[in-house]
Write an enzyme that holds these catalytic residues in place. Structure first.
Site, PDB file in Angstrom:
ATOM      1  N   CYS A  69      -0.332  -5.214   7.140  1.00 43.22           N
ATOM      2  CA  CYS A  69      -0.282  -4.142   7.928  1.00 43.22           C
ATOM      3  C   CYS A  69       0.721  -4.523   9.250  1.00 43.22           C
ATOM      4  CB  CYS A  69      -1.531  -3.529   8.404  1.00 43.22           C
ATOM      5  SG  CYS A  69      -2.592  -3.495   6.820  1.00 43.22           S
ATOM      6  N   CYS A  93       0.876  -1.337   0.136  1.00 43.40           N
ATOM      7  CA  CYS A  93       0.041   0.011   0.127  1.00 43.40           C
ATOM      8  C   CYS A  93       0.935   1.193   0.011  1.00 43.40           C
ATOM      9  CB  CYS A  93      -0.998   0.051   1.098  1.00 43.40           C
ATOM     10  SG  CYS A  93       0.068   0.025   2.482  1.00 43.40           S
ATOM     11  N   CYS A 125      -2.425   2.747   8.085  1.00 45.85           N
ATOM     12  CA  CYS A 125      -3.768   2.741   8.544  1.00 45.85           C
ATOM     13  C   CYS A 125      -4.203   2.345   9.766  1.00 45.85           C
ATOM     14  CB  CYS A 125      -4.376   1.531   7.640  1.00 45.85           C
ATOM     15  SG  CYS A 125      -3.595   0.156   7.686  1.00 45.85           S
ATOM     16  N   ASP A 152       2.293   2.521   2.760  1.00 45.33           N
ATOM     17  CA  ASP A 152       2.283   3.198   3.859  1.00 45.33           C
ATOM     18  C   ASP A 152       3.779   2.857   4.732  1.00 45.33           C
ATOM     19  OD1 ASP A 152      -0.209   4.198   3.843  1.00 45.33           O
ATOM     20  OD2 ASP A 152      -1.039   2.598   5.061  1.00 45.33           O
TER      21      ASP A 152
HETATM   22 FE1  FES Z   1      -1.053   0.352   4.571  1.00 49.67          FE
HETATM   23 FE2  FES Z   1      -2.383  -0.996   6.229  1.00 49.67          FE
HETATM   24  S1  FES Z   1      -3.040  -0.441   4.403  1.00 49.67           S
HETATM   25  S2  FES Z   1      -0.408  -0.500   6.263  1.00 49.67           S
END
Ligand code: FES
Length: 173
Positions: free
Chosen positions: A112, A38, A68, A40
């Site tokens: 995640c 993602c 998230c 992140d």
């Molecule tokens: Fe990116 Fe959870 S969607 S770490």
């Protein structure tokens, strides 16, 4: 455990009031990681100190997560889990242990929890490097994989920025 939407009550509790969020001044090691799924990101800080008998233990652990609900809850819970552990004990923490201690995560959010594990591995690796200790083989292999993933995230981000720029330029003409 009681559930809250797709998340357990414990996930929501950690998300709303994350434990150990922030930086450590002069950390012993820092892990900077990004999720290839993602994009992140997470920075995990460690403070390692020696016991009276010379055993190195994690005395403090903090995190900054740009991610998230599940990433923040996983980061929060892992900082609680590692405190007081030796480096070897901390390296035995798996994503399953993180997920279980949160009372579960939706399948689509399992990656995640991996972000928090990768941050921990990288922070320990950074500590070994900084203190010029011999790096265990397994840790070196984990670090290599995580570095490859980071490169993929950076590449994807660069492509995304170029795409945005192209769209913007087209709109200007
Ligand atoms: Fe990116 Fe959870 S969607 S770490």
């Amino acid at each position: 455990m009681e559930e809250f939407g797709p998340y357990t009550k414990k996930v929501i509790k950690h998300f709303r009031n994350p434990h150990n969020s922030g930086k450590i001044k002069n950390p012993s090691g820092v892990g900077k990681v990004g999720s290839p799924v993602c994009g992140d990101a997470l920075w995990l800080y460690l403070k390692v100190e020696k016991d009276e008998d010379g055993t190195e233990r994690i005395k403090d652990c903090k995190f900054e997560t740009f991610g998230c609900v599940a990433a923040i809850a996983s980061s929060s819970v892992i900082t609680d889990m590692v405190k007081g552990k030796t480096l070897d004990e901390a390296l035995k923490i798996t994503k399953d242990k993180v997920v279980n201690s949160l009372g579960g995560l939706p399948k689509i959010k399992i990656h995640c929890s991996l972000l928090a594990i990768d941050g921990l591995v990288e922070a320990i690796y950074d500590y070994y490097k900084k203190s010029k200790k011999a790096i265990p083989k397994d840790l070196e292999a984990q670090h290599t994989n995580i570095s490859k993933e980071r490169e993929a995230v950076e590449k994807r981000y660069k492509q995304w920025m170029e795409m945005e720029e192209n769209v913007h330029n087209k709109e200007q003409t």
